[in-house]
Design a protein around this motif. Structure first.
Motif, mmCIF file in Angstrom:
data_model
loop_
_atom_site.group_PDB
_atom_site.id
_atom_site.type_symbol
_atom_site.label_atom_id
_atom_site.label_comp_id
_atom_site.label_asym_id
_atom_site.label_seq_id
_atom_site.Cartn_x
_atom_site.Cartn_y
_atom_site.Cartn_z
ATOM 1 N N ALA A 62 1.093 -1.065 -0.582
ATOM 2 C CA ALA A 62 0.410 -0.116 -0.143
ATOM 3 C C ALA A 62 1.094 1.044 -0.071
ATOM 4 O O ALA A 62 0.868 1.616 -1.091
ATOM 5 C CB ALA A 62 -0.952 0.068 0.819
ATOM 6 N N PRO A 63 1.928 1.040 0.728
ATOM 7 C CA PRO A 63 2.638 2.487 0.466
ATOM 8 C C PRO A 63 3.040 2.992 -0.301
ATOM 9 O O PRO A 63 3.588 4.232 -0.920
ATOM 10 C CB PRO A 63 3.604 2.698 1.559
ATOM 11 N N GLU A 64 3.320 1.718 -1.656
ATOM 12 C CA GLU A 64 3.717 2.630 -2.464
ATOM 13 C C GLU A 64 2.892 3.283 -3.719
ATOM 14 O O GLU A 64 3.583 3.846 -4.962
ATOM 15 C CB GLU A 64 4.002 0.834 -3.476
ATOM 16 N N LEU A 65 1.454 2.923 -3.738
ATOM 17 C CA LEU A 65 0.289 3.341 -4.252
ATOM 18 C C LEU A 65 0.588 5.529 -3.448
ATOM 19 O O LEU A 65 0.697 5.886 -4.410
ATOM 20 C CB LEU A 65 -0.834 3.161 -3.379
ATOM 21 N N ASP A 66 1.635 5.665 -2.579
ATOM 22 C CA ASP A 66 1.648 7.191 -2.645
ATOM 23 C C ASP A 66 2.077 7.660 -3.503
ATOM 24 O O ASP A 66 3.485 7.304 -4.468
ATOM 25 C CB ASP A 66 2.736 7.379 -1.772
ATOM 26 N N GLY A 67 1.271 9.019 -4.441
ATOM 27 C CA GLY A 67 2.456 9.668 -5.416
ATOM 28 C C GLY A 67 1.433 9.034 -6.743
ATOM 29 O O GLY A 67 1.840 9.881 -7.674
ATOM 30 N N THR A 68 0.971 7.832 -6.616
ATOM 31 C CA THR A 68 0.420 7.738 -8.024
ATOM 32 C C THR A 68 -1.263 8.119 -8.512
ATOM 33 O O THR A 68 -1.778 8.249 -7.423
ATOM 34 C CB THR A 68 0.430 6.146 -8.132
ATOM 35 N N ASP A 69 -1.480 7.294 -9.640
ATOM 36 C CA ASP A 69 -2.951 7.789 -9.915
ATOM 37 C C ASP A 69 -3.730 6.403 -10.103
ATOM 38 O O ASP A 69 -2.609 5.313 -11.049
ATOM 39 C CB ASP A 69 -2.931 8.244 -11.542
ATOM 40 N N VAL A 70 -4.381 6.208 -9.208
ATOM 41 C CA VAL A 70 -5.037 4.309 -9.632
ATOM 42 C C VAL A 70 -6.122 4.080 -9.702
ATOM 43 O O VAL A 70 -6.896 4.682 -9.804
ATOM 44 C CB VAL A 70 -5.089 3.751 -8.276
ATOM 45 N N LEU A 71 -6.030 2.911 -11.159
ATOM 46 C CA LEU A 71 -7.765 3.133 -11.160
ATOM 47 C C LEU A 71 -8.330 1.963 -11.155
ATOM 48 O O LEU A 71 -7.525 0.356 -11.308
ATOM 49 C CB LEU A 71 -7.696 3.076 -12.948
ATOM 50 N N THR A 72 -9.550 1.554 -10.728
ATOM 51 C CA THR A 72 -10.322 0.548 -10.291
ATOM 52 C C THR A 72 -11.660 -0.046 -11.333
ATOM 53 O O THR A 72 -11.352 1.106 -11.720
ATOM 54 C CB THR A 72 -10.496 -0.060 -8.935
ATOM 55 N N THR A 73 -11.962 -1.690 -11.177
ATOM 56 C CA THR A 73 -13.176 -1.295 -12.254
ATOM 57 C C THR A 73 -14.427 -0.271 -11.582
ATOM 58 O O THR A 73 -15.316 0.514 -12.352
ATOM 59 C CB THR A 73 -13.711 -2.764 -12.019
#
Length: 150
Positions: A62-73
Protein backbone atom coordinates in the motif's frame (compact mmCIF):
# COMPACT_ATOMS: atom_id res chain seq x y z
CA UNK A 1 1.78 6.21 7.61
CA UNK A 2 -0.22 8.63 5.45
CA UNK A 3 -0.20 8.32 1.66
CA UNK A 4 -1.61 10.69 -0.93
CA UNK A 5 -2.74 9.36 -4.28
CA UNK A 6 -5.47 9.65 -6.87
CA UNK A 7 -8.09 6.88 -6.83
CA UNK A 8 -10.53 6.69 -9.72
CA UNK A 9 -10.01 10.37 -10.47
CA UNK A 10 -10.32 11.64 -6.89
CA UNK A 11 -7.47 12.85 -4.70
CA UNK A 12 -7.20 10.74 -1.56
CA UNK A 13 -5.21 10.87 1.66
CA UNK A 14 -5.29 7.61 3.62
CA UNK A 15 -3.54 5.91 6.49
CA UNK A 16 -1.80 2.62 5.61
CA UNK A 17 0.38 0.14 7.43
CA UNK A 18 3.94 -0.27 6.12
CA UNK A 19 3.41 -3.98 5.45
CA UNK A 20 -0.19 -3.75 4.21
CA UNK A 21 -0.77 -5.08 0.71
CA UNK A 22 -2.36 -2.71 -1.81
CA UNK A 23 -5.06 -5.37 -2.34
CA UNK A 24 -6.08 -5.37 1.33
CA UNK A 25 -5.89 -1.59 1.59
CA UNK A 26 -8.07 -1.01 -1.48
CA UNK A 27 -10.68 -3.48 -0.25
CA UNK A 28 -10.59 -1.82 3.19
CA UNK A 29 -11.49 1.53 1.64
CA UNK A 30 -14.35 0.09 -0.40
CA UNK A 31 -12.88 -1.12 -3.69
CA UNK A 32 -14.57 -4.52 -3.62
CA UNK A 33 -13.88 -5.27 -7.29
CA UNK A 34 -10.25 -5.97 -6.38
CA UNK A 35 -10.40 -9.72 -5.70
CA UNK A 36 -7.94 -12.06 -4.03
CA UNK A 37 -7.67 -15.19 -6.10
CA UNK A 38 -4.24 -16.63 -5.40
CA UNK A 39 -2.37 -13.99 -3.38
CA UNK A 40 0.76 -14.82 -5.36
CA UNK A 41 0.42 -12.65 -8.48
CA UNK A 42 -0.50 -15.57 -10.72
CA UNK A 43 -4.24 -15.22 -11.39
CA UNK A 44 -4.78 -11.49 -12.09
CA UNK A 45 -8.04 -11.23 -10.11
CA UNK A 46 -6.57 -8.30 -8.16
CA UNK A 47 -5.42 -6.34 -11.23
CA UNK A 48 -5.58 -2.55 -10.99
CA UNK A 49 -4.08 0.16 -13.18
CA UNK A 50 -1.34 2.24 -11.57
CA UNK A 51 0.03 5.16 -13.58
CA UNK A 52 -1.34 3.60 -16.79
CA UNK A 53 0.03 0.08 -16.25
CA UNK A 54 -1.77 -3.02 -15.07
CA UNK A 55 -0.45 -4.25 -11.72
CA UNK A 56 -1.39 -7.18 -9.50
CA UNK A 57 -2.22 -5.51 -6.21
CA UNK A 58 -1.51 -8.60 -4.12
CA UNK A 59 2.21 -8.16 -4.79
CA UNK A 60 2.29 -4.41 -4.19
CA UNK A 61 2.48 -2.75 -0.80
CA UNK A 62 0.00 0.00 0.00
CA UNK A 63 2.76 2.57 0.73
CA UNK A 64 3.89 2.15 -2.90
CA UNK A 65 0.61 3.79 -3.98
CA UNK A 66 1.83 7.11 -2.56
CA UNK A 67 1.92 9.71 -5.36
CA UNK A 68 0.30 7.44 -7.94
CA UNK A 69 -2.82 7.51 -10.08
CA UNK A 70 -4.86 4.34 -9.41
CA UNK A 71 -7.80 3.03 -11.41
CA UNK A 72 -10.02 0.18 -10.28
CA UNK A 73 -13.15 -1.23 -11.91
CA UNK A 74 -15.19 1.12 -9.71
CA UNK A 75 -13.57 4.01 -11.62
CA UNK A 76 -14.55 2.75 -15.06
CA UNK A 77 -17.83 4.18 -16.33
CA UNK A 78 -19.10 6.27 -13.44
CA UNK A 79 -22.15 7.67 -15.28
CA UNK A 80 -22.42 4.95 -17.93
CA UNK A 81 -20.58 1.77 -18.73
CA UNK A 82 -17.05 2.11 -20.01
CA UNK A 83 -16.64 0.65 -23.53
CA UNK A 84 -14.67 -2.24 -22.00
CA UNK A 85 -17.50 -3.05 -19.59
CA UNK A 86 -20.05 -2.61 -22.37
CA UNK A 87 -18.19 -5.03 -24.64
CA UNK A 88 -17.82 -7.67 -21.90
CA UNK A 89 -21.56 -7.46 -21.21
CA UNK A 90 -22.62 -7.47 -24.89
CA UNK A 91 -20.40 -10.40 -25.82
CA UNK A 92 -21.23 -12.32 -22.66
CA UNK A 93 -17.58 -12.59 -21.68
CA UNK A 94 -18.44 -13.52 -18.10
CA UNK A 95 -19.64 -16.62 -16.40
CA UNK A 96 -19.02 -16.74 -12.66
CA UNK A 97 -17.69 -13.16 -12.79
CA UNK A 98 -14.84 -13.59 -10.31
CA UNK A 99 -12.08 -12.84 -12.84
CA UNK A 100 -14.06 -10.16 -14.70
CA UNK A 101 -12.79 -7.05 -12.86
CA UNK A 102 -9.16 -8.11 -13.35
CA UNK A 103 -9.81 -9.00 -17.00
CA UNK A 104 -11.46 -5.62 -17.57
CA UNK A 105 -8.56 -3.77 -15.96
CA UNK A 106 -5.99 -5.63 -18.07
CA UNK A 107 -8.12 -4.94 -21.15
CA UNK A 108 -8.36 -1.24 -20.27
CA UNK A 109 -4.58 -1.01 -19.75
CA UNK A 110 -3.95 -2.79 -23.06
CA UNK A 111 -6.32 -0.53 -25.00
CA UNK A 112 -4.90 2.62 -23.38
CA UNK A 113 -1.51 1.59 -24.76
CA UNK A 114 -2.68 -0.02 -28.01
CA UNK A 115 -6.22 0.94 -29.12
CA UNK A 116 -6.19 -1.52 -32.06
CA UNK A 117 -4.45 -4.68 -30.83
CA UNK A 118 -4.07 -7.81 -32.91
CA UNK A 119 -5.40 -11.08 -31.50
CA UNK A 120 -1.83 -11.95 -30.49
CA UNK A 121 -1.51 -8.58 -28.68
CA UNK A 122 -4.77 -9.32 -26.86
CA UNK A 123 -3.58 -12.75 -25.74
CA UNK A 124 -0.31 -11.25 -24.53
CA UNK A 125 -2.16 -8.42 -22.76
CA UNK A 126 -4.35 -10.91 -20.89
CA UNK A 127 -1.71 -13.53 -20.15
CA UNK A 128 -1.53 -12.55 -16.46
CA UNK A 129 -5.26 -13.16 -15.96
CA UNK A 130 -6.73 -16.60 -15.42
CA UNK A 131 -10.33 -17.61 -16.08
CA UNK A 132 -11.60 -21.00 -15.05
CA UNK A 133 -15.03 -20.72 -16.70
CA UNK A 134 -15.06 -19.18 -20.17
CA UNK A 135 -12.22 -20.71 -22.16
CA UNK A 136 -11.19 -17.15 -23.17
CA UNK A 137 -12.94 -17.13 -26.57
CA UNK A 138 -15.62 -14.63 -25.52
CA UNK A 139 -13.12 -12.57 -23.51
CA UNK A 140 -10.91 -12.16 -26.58
CA UNK A 141 -13.99 -11.27 -28.64
CA UNK A 142 -14.98 -8.66 -26.04
CA UNK A 143 -11.51 -7.07 -26.21
CA UNK A 144 -11.78 -6.95 -30.00
CA UNK A 145 -15.21 -5.28 -29.69
CA UNK A 146 -13.89 -2.71 -27.19
CA UNK A 147 -10.86 -1.93 -29.38
CA UNK A 148 -11.27 1.49 -30.92
CA UNK A 149 -14.04 2.46 -28.47
CA UNK A 150 -11.71 3.23 -25.57
Amino acid sequence: MIIKFKLNGEEREENVEEDERALDFLRRIGMKSVKEGCGEGECGACTIIVNGKNVVSCLMLAPELDGTDVLTTEGLGKDKLDPVQEAFAEIGAVQCGFCTPGMEMSTKALLMKNPHPSEEDIKKGLEGNLCRCTGYFRIIEAVKKAAGKV
